[in-house]
Structures are given as structure tokens and as C-alpha cells.
Design a protein around this motif. Structure first.
Motif, PDB file in Angstrom:
ATOM      1  N   VAL A 163       0.849  -1.193   0.000  1.00 22.17           N
ATOM      2  CA  VAL A 163       0.000   0.000   0.000  1.00 22.17           C
ATOM      3  C   VAL A 163       0.887   1.245   0.000  1.00 22.17           C
ATOM      4  N   ARG A 164       1.954   1.151   0.787  1.00 21.88           N
ATOM      5  CA  ARG A 164       2.847   2.295   0.932  1.00 21.88           C
ATOM      6  C   ARG A 164       3.507   2.668  -0.387  1.00 21.88           C
ATOM      7  N   HIS A 165       3.869   1.662  -1.187  1.00 23.20           N
ATOM      8  CA  HIS A 165       4.481   2.069  -2.450  1.00 23.20           C
ATOM      9  C   HIS A 165       3.492   2.119  -3.608  1.00 23.20           C
ATOM     10  N   SER A 167      -2.474  -0.009  -3.863  1.00 23.45           N
ATOM     11  CA  SER A 167      -3.439   0.220  -2.792  1.00 23.45           C
ATOM     12  C   SER A 167      -4.680  -0.646  -2.888  1.00 23.45           C
ATOM     13  N   SER A 168      -4.642  -1.681  -3.729  1.00 28.41           N
ATOM     14  CA  SER A 168      -5.859  -2.459  -3.946  1.00 28.41           C
ATOM     15  C   SER A 168      -6.077  -3.512  -2.865  1.00 28.41           C
ATOM     16  N   PHE A 169      -5.885  -3.109  -1.636  1.00 29.20           N
ATOM     17  CA  PHE A 169      -6.083  -4.013  -0.501  1.00 29.20           C
ATOM     18  C   PHE A 169      -7.037  -3.368   0.489  1.00 29.20           C
ATOM     19  N   VAL A 170      -7.830  -4.186   1.144  1.00 26.65           N
ATOM     20  CA  VAL A 170      -8.591  -3.661   2.270  1.00 26.65           C
ATOM     21  C   VAL A 170      -8.399  -4.634   3.427  1.00 26.65           C
ATOM     22  N   PHE A 171      -8.261  -4.079   4.609  1.00 29.44           N
ATOM     23  CA  PHE A 171      -8.094  -4.900   5.807  1.00 29.44           C
ATOM     24  C   PHE A 171      -9.437  -4.982   6.524  1.00 29.44           C
ATOM     25  N   VAL A 172      -9.824  -6.191   6.884  1.00 28.54           N
ATOM     26  CA  VAL A 172     -11.080  -6.356   7.600  1.00 28.54           C
ATOM     27  C   VAL A 172     -10.788  -7.001   8.953  1.00 28.54           C
ATOM     28  N   ASN A 173     -11.405  -6.451   9.971  1.00 28.80           N
ATOM     29  CA  ASN A 173     -11.167  -6.873  11.346  1.00 28.80           C
ATOM     30  C   ASN A 173     -12.025  -8.095  11.689  1.00 28.80           C
TER      31      ASN A 173
END
Lengths: 301, 721
Positions: B329-331, B334-340
Motif C-alpha cells: 500500500v505504501r508504495h 493500494s488495492s487491498f482492504v483490511f477487515v477486522n
């Protein structure tokens, strides 16, 4: 003696989610006032002890709201354009609250210990999860030693990691006063040779180097920060590396390549812009870091 | 076999330039004619059977295409016939039974921007676990076994018949593709022939089956498949076995994944196709392993943003894995999502799903958890514009432009409590309109969108002989979103402060000012904008409103019955509707002008999170997200310098984990400076590859509208102070 809760400090910013001022996620408190006048200073709003108003002209739409509110007539309209007369300003801050464009910003306000603590405690969960904490910076935070020492004490009582970001140019006794309540010192070294130091910062480095040795003997963790400003202190890098070899409690050294992001702040404060033109590129910085490493010094990046 | 890098440029155009094999089937015109003929002949059959037979006709008679340079085959010409078929049925049914309601709902959304309510046939999480375990033929055997029970109704018989037809058809397509590819790529032919006969045995076969199934279901049958499932869970057994038996080296497996991921990227699946990695299994143990990492690494090396990846994070998820993803994501990937996990699971339990099943969830679509392969989640049924509820109190229930009565006449407002009650009344009214419409449409799902291809994978559906869209799944739930919580909160606190505490203007006056879009009253607007009490700054008074209103909204529908034997699951996010809804919502008391966007997802109103990301997190997490089982998300936009270096990555990790510990549901992020975004806006040709996380999907920054671009830039500038 005043009770510590009602003590007052002059602070120009409290920055949350600071991640490069010590370990973990931190909140950094910027205290106003500094004795040094480094030509490359990136926080010129922290130099003077007194509060001062900055005017960011680029954001101004000359709506005239500040003109009608200012009791000192420091804001005037000239041919339909807003002009700020700094001489008249008494830094009361009224105009800052009326400006819809955030073009006016008062740097420096008085805050009590309990007010500061309240803000610092808000991010406690973030500190705990990341081994972070609070960093006191500036300006030179240690110039407000009574407040700083009381604040550090409060923070330690609450179990929060503390760091001091200092230029070191304060009496030795100040360090002794806060030693027990400080976990980490972020200590700036700009030059070893007296002449260069005077040229770049306006003051001698004698006290600074003495204090560093005192700190080192105390056994506290120290992180050295070396601003790298080509044309000013590049000739000092080798000397600094040699000097630091003699210390025993260095956690690490961070080379801070000079940048000129602060230029707009100089303009807004109507200060003489002393910022150098040349910025080091990544390769130059990396080369300096490598040089430190060949001296066996722990570089942080 | 050619290396991926040699053929990728051509393969990425594979869905634009398809060479159908002429002799492999009838031409498109003939196919369309056959479809019409078939539909006519089957008028008296159930829709499920018509659908199955249409699919069968395409599977047997239409043309196929193959690609000798690809590792996976998937192409069967369909002429969009089944998508057209469904939309015809939908028009027919809603026109016959729900004409007025459909028109009301359409007006509410298109003209007034007050609420949206639609039938959702597009959020599915197929039971790909079972698919890989049994294969088409195993599923067929199972369906046939249940079809032989006595006492079945005619409808049930037709249901089983439809299952048999679609499964045999998929087998047949696998055989056709196998024959066609054989002269060029023997291993691929063998894999296809193998999955036509039974369950996959190798990683390669498992991937080929996933690809083929996806394209048949999504592209031919026209169902939106909203996740490939938990890809590491699915493929780990195959991966381990292949490595152990020396079938493939790790390098070869990486290459396979390049072709596999590229397939979905090239297809340009709308809103991107997700899959999930990490999280806990049904027993609460962490599933993250070396395959999860391998997939992230391969993906990161490809410079693509679809498929998109959901990362489930539990207390047991390894720190290094999460950091590896954050580093992407940092570089700029960004095609990620974190789910709790903790909150997602608890939220599903609050919707009546037992813990073990809840742990089996997979995020579908953007962030919405649904029990993988057991729930028809329908997580896109629409939502309510919370900012509109504020407008309606000022207009006494009328649309500000047309004067039409579209809310409740809440009358004269004398104090703040009355105002709060009136806003709630409007929210309740809009919610009720939306929910009622959704329930009515749901009664006809079986006639609009029966889905034998999906049903054959759902245990309970096959056991009971009821289509999944008629309530045949274990869980048959619906959703409703609440949009613009920050605009609502900031508007309410502005009314409280300016009207009822400081008495700067009267309530009536403020109403007039808003209707006039603040013209001539910049003083009031400035005061509103500059109020220190804004959502997103850990300001107790503002946050208390967000808590009260979100709880109220969730309470209106959480667990309430829907029209298919399930319940409603509320959500608290806005997708990118914050832009079009902003166009249709008059000025709001927080200082927003008509036309300006509403607040997005859980974000503060742009520029109003003055104290930075940690204070925003503190504010947001006061809301109880376990009451929103269709999910919610916090968008974070971080300046690159804040997360640079190893300590920056640790801080990024700390931010995410603290958000989750404090009860956050999901987070995704963009790491940019305003300077970079402005340069991209000015020189789009130099920034073709700059991707941003828009909502639950990514886009190239240069492809966004000017308004959306500006909104990103404004947010970045606010970050930089």
C-alpha cells in the motif's frame, strides 16, 4: 511555588501521529523559543519566545473579515487587497478565528500542564500498541525547563515513553533535572568545529558537546541527529563521525538531509529567509550515511 | 510454454480481441435466434429451467475460443443473452406487480437523492471450497441423489432438473475447451479433461476450475460473482501436495499465479473481482501461511489493481504478513482492504449467525462480510442519505427544488431535542420506504433471478430443493446502507451550537439561508465551518451525536425480517455515492453548499479532521460497528513521509492494529502527497499508472472525474496542514 497543574508553557504545535521523533507512534509537543539561529531552520515559527502571527498570503481571498475584527488595525485593505502590518500586531489571535481561509495562523499559545496532558493522553492506545510515546521538541523545549520537567514527570507517572529533542545548548543542570524522567534523548549535532558552528547557528558548540558527554556518561539512550546541509556543514561530517566514535550510549544516528519545505513559513512570518538553495539528493545523503557506517556507527534511516 | 513476461502484453488484450473458432459453433445471429426460439417453447416452465436450458444451449452450440499462450482456458461466446434475459424478466415482473413502487424508488434516488432501494442479484460468494472438493461431477452426483427422493413437488423437480442441466453443461464446456487446446498445450488439455470428469487434484487443475467456473457464471450466466473466496484456504492443500510430490517448483507456482491473476485483470471485471487472504478458520485458528505471502508477492510484482484483495486480520494474524501488505500500500499498490475479524464476526452474530459460521465469512464486493458459500448476502440493496434527512427537517418534508412531499412534515422546531427527534423521524421514514420496497421486490427474486449454478453449491439449497434466490441458502439476508454520517453529525452539531446555544440565527432563518445556498450569509457559513466541534477530532460532543444517530439508524433495521426468510444487515458507508448525492442535497448546516460532496464512508467532512489520523480513529471507533454487519470502512490518506522507513511501516501497522483493537471494522489507505496528486492532475500522461483506492475498488487517478480528483487533493492538503 506554583502548583504544577497550573503551570503554563508556550507551545506552537502539538503534532499527533508523529513517527520519526523516536520509536512507535508518538505525539510531539513543539515548545516555542530557541537560542540557536540555524540558517536552515525548518521551524522558524519556533524561534522567538513570543507568540507571532503568520499570514499565508496565497490562501487569502481579501474578504476583509480580519480587517474589521482587528483591535490594533494590523490588518488593512489597500486597493481591495488585504495587507498585514506585522509591527502593529500584538498576537491576540482574534483574526485567526475569523479567517475563513485559514490564511492567518497564530504560532504560540499558552497552555497549562493539564491541558497539554489531556491532548497527550488521547493517543495512549497508539503508544501502547507501537512502543511509542511523547516527544518534546521545539524550538528548544528545555528553555522551559520547569514546565518540561513537570510534564515529563507526569508522563512517566502514567507509564508513557518520553523523548526529548534538543539542540543541547542549555545549562548542564537542566539535563540533570530531567534525566530520571526521560527515556530517550534526540540530540542534534550540527558541527564539531567551533567556527563552523558559529557560522551556521550563531552560537558556540562548547556547551552542546559538554552536555552530550554528560548525557553519555549518564547511560541514557541517545539518538544523534545530524542535519546535512551542503555548502554549510558538509565539511563537518567526517569530524562528527570521528567525534561520535568516542561515545558509548548511542542508540543510533540519523542523517537529516536538508529540505526547503519551510520557505512558505518564512514568507508568512515576514522573516528574513535564510534557507540555503541547494538540497542534497538521495545519493549524496546515502554516501554520508555510508561514511558514518564505515566508522562503525549505527545509522538509522 | 512461453514465460508470462513474454506474452503478458498480448494476454492483457485477450478479452478485447477474441478469435472465436468459427467451426466450433453457430454464429451469433443464429445463437440469438435459438435463444428466442427456446424461450418461446418453454413459456410454461419455471424460470430456473428456462435459464438452465438457455445456458445449456449456449454451452453446447455456441462458439468457443482458446489461447495457446495462456495457461487457462475460459472462453465461450454468449452474446449477453442471459443478462438480457434477466433484465427482461425483471422489467416484466416489476412492471406487472410493482410498477408504482418501482417508479417511486427511482424518483427517490434519481431526482431527490433521498434513498435507494433495488433488487440485488449481484453479491454472491459461491461455495468454491465445495466446488474444488467435489468438482462439477461431484456436485452433479449430489444433486441427482437428492432429486431421487420421493414426494417432490413439480417445482422441486424442475429445480433439480435445472441443476443437472447446468452442471452437465459446464462439464461439456470443459471437454470442448480441452479438445480445442490439445494440439497446442497438452497439460492444459489434460487438466480440463480431468476437471470435466472429477474433482481437481493439482494446484493447476484447481486454478483452471476456478477460472472456468468464474467465467461461465459471471460472463455467460451473467451473475455478479463478488469473490473468488478465501484463496489461501482454497489452494493451500493443492499447493502443499504439489510441492511435496515435486510436481511443481515454487518458481513454477509463482508463474502460474501470474497467469491466474492476469486473467481477471485482463477481463476488467467491473468494480474488480476480490479474493480474500488470512484470518481465522472455523475453530479460531489463524490460516495465514506461506501461500498467503506468495500470492501477495506475486501480485505486488505485477503492477495490476484487479483482482482486489481482502485481508482478514485477527489477533493471531502474523505481524510480518500484515506489514508485507502495508508495504505494498505504501508504495502505491493500494488495492487491498483490511477487515477486522473480531468485529466482522461479532457483527454477523448480531445478525443471528452462530459464531462458527460467522468465522467462515468472506468479504464480498467492497467490505461486506457474508458466510462463505452459505449466505446470499445481497449487500447492495441500497441505502438512505442521512444528510437528506436534515434537509427534510428544514423543508418540512419537501424536496427543496421541486417542492414535492418526500419526507415527513415534522413541523416547527423549537429546541435542539425536537430537532434531533425530527431528524430521526425523517431517517426512519426514508428507511421504511426503502425497506418496504426491497421486501416487495424480494418476493419475486425466484422469478427474476433463479440461479441453478449457484444453488448447486449451497448445501441447504440442494437438500431442500429450493433455489438460493428463493430463500434456499442457509442465510438469506439483505442490506441497507446509511450514507454520510459525518455530514449528518457536523450538521446537527452546527444547529445545536449556532441556533440553540449561541443563537446566532433562528432555526427558521437558518432554513432560509440553506435554501438560498448561504448567499449573503457567509458570516453564518464561516461560523459553521469553523466550529471546533466537528466529527473526526475526538470531540466528545460531536462524536456523541455520531454514536446516537448511528445506533438509531442501525436499530431501525438490524435483524428485522426481509422478504426471503432472512434479515436486514445495516452498513455504514457511502461508496462513491457521496458525489452524486451531494448534487441532490441542498446546503447543509455544517457549511456545505448545494452540490458539494457529502462525507465519504466513515471519513470526516473533507478538511474537518483537523487533529490528524489518530484523533479521527478515536472519533470513529466510538461507533459500535458490531451493529453494522454489512460493514463500514475508514479511508486513510497518509503522506508518504509519515510512513517512510522501517519505523514508518511500524507506525502504519500500529495505526491499523490500534484501529482494530478499538473496534474499527475495515480500513484501506492511500499514501500520497498533494504535490504528487496535483502533478498527476496536470500531467495525466506521465501518471498513467498512479492508482488510488476509490472505495471498495481502485482506479487510475487520471481516470477519475475532476471533482473526485479535487477531493483527493483537498484531503491530502488537509493532512499536510
Amino acid at each position: 511555588m506554583i502548583s504544577s497543574k497550573t503551570m503554563i508553557a508556550r507551545i506552537f504545535e502539538i503534532k499527533r501521529f508523529a513517527v520519526h521523533d523516536g520509536p512507535g507512534i508518538r505525539t510531539t509537543v513543539f515548545f516555542k523559543g530557541c537560542l540557536l539561529r540555524c540558517v536552515w531552520c525548518h521551524n522558524p515559527e519556533g524561534l522567538k519566545t513570543d507568540p507571532e502571527l503568520a499570514f499565508y498570503e496565497g490562501r487569502c481571498v481579501s474578504c476583509g473579515k480580519c480587517v474589521s475584527e482587528c483591535p490594533e488595525k494590523a490588518h488593512i485593505m489597500k486597493r481591495g487587497r488585504h495587507v498585514f502590518l506585522k509591527d502593529r500586531c500584538v498576537s491576540c489571535g482574534i483574526c485567526e478565528r475569523t479567517c475563513p481561509q485559514q490564511a492567518l495562523r497564530l504560532y504560540g499559545r499558552e497552555m497549562s500542564l493539564s491541558e497539554v496532558m489531556e491532548v497527550l493522553m488521547e493517543d495512549r492506545d497508539f503508544y501502547e500498541n507501537t512502543g511509542g510515546g511523547v516527544t518534546l521538541s521545539g524550538g528548544e523545549c528545555l528553555l522551559q525547563i520547569e514546565f518540561v520537567s513537570a510534564l515529563l514527570h507526569e508522563l512517566k507517572k502514567s507509564g508513557i515513553h518520553t523523548a526529548i529533542d534538543t539542540c543541547g545548548c542549555v545549562p548542564k543542570a537542566y539535563f540533570e533535572q530531567i534525566l530520571n524522567d526521560t527515556d530517550l534523548f534526540l540530540y542534534d549535532i550540527k558541527a564539531i568545529s567551533e567556527a563552523c558552528h558559529r557560522h551556521c547557528t550563531g552560537v558556540s558548540n562548547k556547551l552542546i558537546l559538554e552536555n552530550l558527554n554528560v548525557l553519555d556518561r549518564s547511560g541514557k539512550d541517545i539518538e544523534i541527529r545530524v542535519p546535512y546541509v551542503p555548502g554549510f556543514n558538509d565539511g563537518e561530517m567526517l569530524r562528527i563521525a570521528e567525534y561520535l566514535q568516542g561515545l558509548t550510549h548511542l542508540k543510533g544516528i540519523r542523517i537529516l538531509p536538508y529540505h526547503d519545505f519551510a520557505r512558505s513559513k518564512y514568507r508568512a512570518l515576514q522573516m528574513n529567509d535564510t534557507l540555503p538553495q541547494k538540497r542534497p539528493d538521495e545519493d549524496e545523503t546515502r554516501a554520508v550515511e555510508k561514511m558514518f557506517e564505515t566508522f562503525g556507527l549505527p545509522i538509522l534511516s | 510454454m512461453k514465460a508470462y513476461d513474454e506474452v503478458k502484453d498480448r494476454l492483457q488484450k485477450q478479452f478485447q480481441e477474441i478469435e472465436w473458432i468459427p467451426e466450433s459453433g453457430i454464429n451469433p445471429e443464429a445463437l440469438e435466434a435459438r435463444c428466442a426460439e427456446l424461450t418461446h417453447a418453454l413459456t410454461d416452465c419455471s424460470k430456473a429451467l428456462i435459464k438452465a436450458k438457455t445456458f445449456e444451449m449456449i454451452a453446447y452450440e455456441s462458439r468457443i475460443a482458446i489461447d495457446k499462450d495462456d495457461l487457462f482456458q475460459d472462453k465461450l461466446f454468449d452474446g449477453n443473452l442471459m443478462k438480457k434475459q434477466r433484465s427482461t424478466w425483471e422489467k416484466e415482473i416489476t412492471g406487472r406487480y410493482l410498477r408504482d413502487e418501482t417508479e417511486d424508488a427511482k424518483r427517490a434516488w434519481d431526482r431527490y437523492g433521498s434513498y435507494q432501494s433495488i433488487g440485488d442479484y449481484g453479491h454472491t460468494s459461491p461455495n468454491s471450497e465445495l466446488l474444488l472438493k467435489l468438482g462439477f461431477s461431484g456436485l452433479l452426483k449430489r444433486a441427482e441423489m437428492y432429486s431421487k427422493r420421493s414426494g417432490l413437488t413439480e417445482k422441486q423437480k424442475e429445480y433439480y432438473e435445472s441443476l443437472r442441466i447446468v452442471l452437465e453443461s459446464m462439464i461439456h464446456v470443459a471437454e470442448r475447451l480441452s479438445d480445442a487446446i490439445e494440439p497446442y498445450h497438452e497439460e492444459n488439455a489434460r487438466a480440463l479433461s480431468h476437471i470435466a470428469k472429477g474433482a481437481p487434484e493439482t494446484l493447476y487443475e484447481a486454478m483452471q476450475l476456478l477460472v472456468l467456473y468464474f467465467f461461465l457464471h459471471e460472463y455467460v450466466a451473467g451473475t455478479r460473482v463478488r469473490t473468488l473466496g478465501r484463496l489461501d484456504v482454497l489452494l493451500t492443500p493443492f499447493y502443499k501436495k504439489d510441492l511435496e510430490e515435486g510436481r511443481y517448483t515454487e518458481q513454477e507456482i509463482r508463474e502460474m499465479f501470474r497467469f491466474f491473476l492476469n486473467k481477471f485483470w485482463s477481463a476488467k471485471v467491473p468494480y474488480d473481482l476480490p479474493f480474500c487472504l488470512g484470518g481465522m478458520d472455523d475453530d479460531g485458528q489463524d490460516v495465514t501461511n506461506e501461500l498467503s505471502s506468495l500470492i501477495v508477492e506475486v501480485y505486488d510484482g505485477m503492477n495490476i489493481y484487479s483482482p482486489k484483495i481482502h485481508i482478514r486480520v485477527s489477533e493471531k494474524t502474523p505481524r510480518d504478513f500484515v506489514k508485507k501488505v502495508l508495504s505494498c500500500v505504501r508504495h502505491g499498490h493500494s488495492s487491498f482492504v483490511f477487515v477486522n475479524d473480531r468485529i466482522a464476526i461479532k457483527s454477523l452474530e448480531n445478525a443471528g449467525i452462530p459464531e462458527r459460521d460467522a468465522r467462515h465469512y468472506v468479504p464480498i464486493g467492497c467490505y461486506e462480510p457474508a458466510v462463505w458459500g452459505r449466505e446470499i448476502g445481497c449487500t447492495g440493496n441500497g441505502g438512505v442519505n442521512l444528510a437528506k434527512a436534515v434537509e427534510l427537517v428544514f423543508t418540512n418534508g419537501r424536496d427543496s427544488l421541486s417542492g414535492d412531499l418526500i419526507g415527513v412534515e415534522t413541523g416547527v422546531i423549537r429546541n435542539y431535542r425536537e430537532f434531533v427527534d425530527a431528524v430521526k423521524t425523517q431517517i426512519a421514514f426514508l428507511t421504511d420506504r426503502a425497506v418496504t420496497h426491497i421486501i416487495h421486490v424480494e418476493h419475486y427474486y425466484g422469478d427474476i433471478n433463479p440461479d441453478p449454478i449457484l444453488s448447486c453449491q449451497y448445501d441447504r439449497s440442494v437438500e431442500t430443493g429450493v433455489d438460493v434466490y428463493e430463500g434456499g441458502a442457509e442465510y438469506n439476508n439483505s442490506s441497507l446502507y446509511f450514507y454520510a454520517i459525518a455530514t449528518l453529525t457536523d450538521s446537527m452539531i452546527a444547529v445545536k451550537k449556532l441556533v440553540f446555544e449561541r443563537k446566532m440565527v433562528s432555526f427558521r432563518e437558518l432554513g432560509e439561508i440553506l435554501k438560498n445556498n448561504w448567499v449573503g450569509r457567509e458570516d453564518v457559513r464561516t461560523a459553521a465551518k469553523m466550529l471546533p466541534e466537528k466529527y473526526g477530532n475526538n470531540e466528545p460532543e460531536a462524536d456523541a451525536i455520531a454514536v446516537e444517530m448511528s445506533e438509531y439508524a442501525a436499530g431501525l433495521i438490524l435483524g428485522k425480517p426481509n422478504g426471503r426468510g432472512g434479515v436486514f444487515k445495516p452498513a455504514l458507508f457511502s461508496i462513491d455515492f457521496c458525489f452524486p448525492l451531494g448534487e441532490k442535497t441542498m446546503a447543509t448546516p455544517d457549511g456545505r453548499k448545494r452540490g458539494e460532496p457529502l462525507s465519504k464512508n466513515l471519513s470526516a467532512v473533507t478538511g474537518m479532521d483537523r487533529k490528524g489520523i489518530t484523533a479521527l480513529v478515536d472519533s470513529v471507533t466510538k461507533i459500535d460497528f458490531t451493529k453494522f454487519p454489512t460493514g463500514s470502512v475508514l479511508d486513510v490518506l497518509i503522506h508518504p513521509s509519515a510512513v517512510s522507513g522501517e519505523d514508518g511501516l511500524d507506525a502504519f501497522y500500529g495505526l491499523l492494529i490500534t484501529y482494530f483493537q478499538k473496534g474499527g471494522f475495515a480500513m484501506h489507505g492511500n499514501v500520497f502527497s498533494s504535490e504528487e496528486l496535483k502533478k498527476a492532475q496536470e500531467n495525466p500522461e506521465q501518471y498513467r499508472n498512479l492508482q488510488v483506492r476509490v472505495c471498495g475498488w481502485n482506479a487510475y487517478f487520471v481516470d477519475l472525474s475532476r471533482k473526485e480528483q479535487d477531493s483527493f487533493i483537498k484531503q491530502a492538503e488537509n493532512n499536510e496542514g
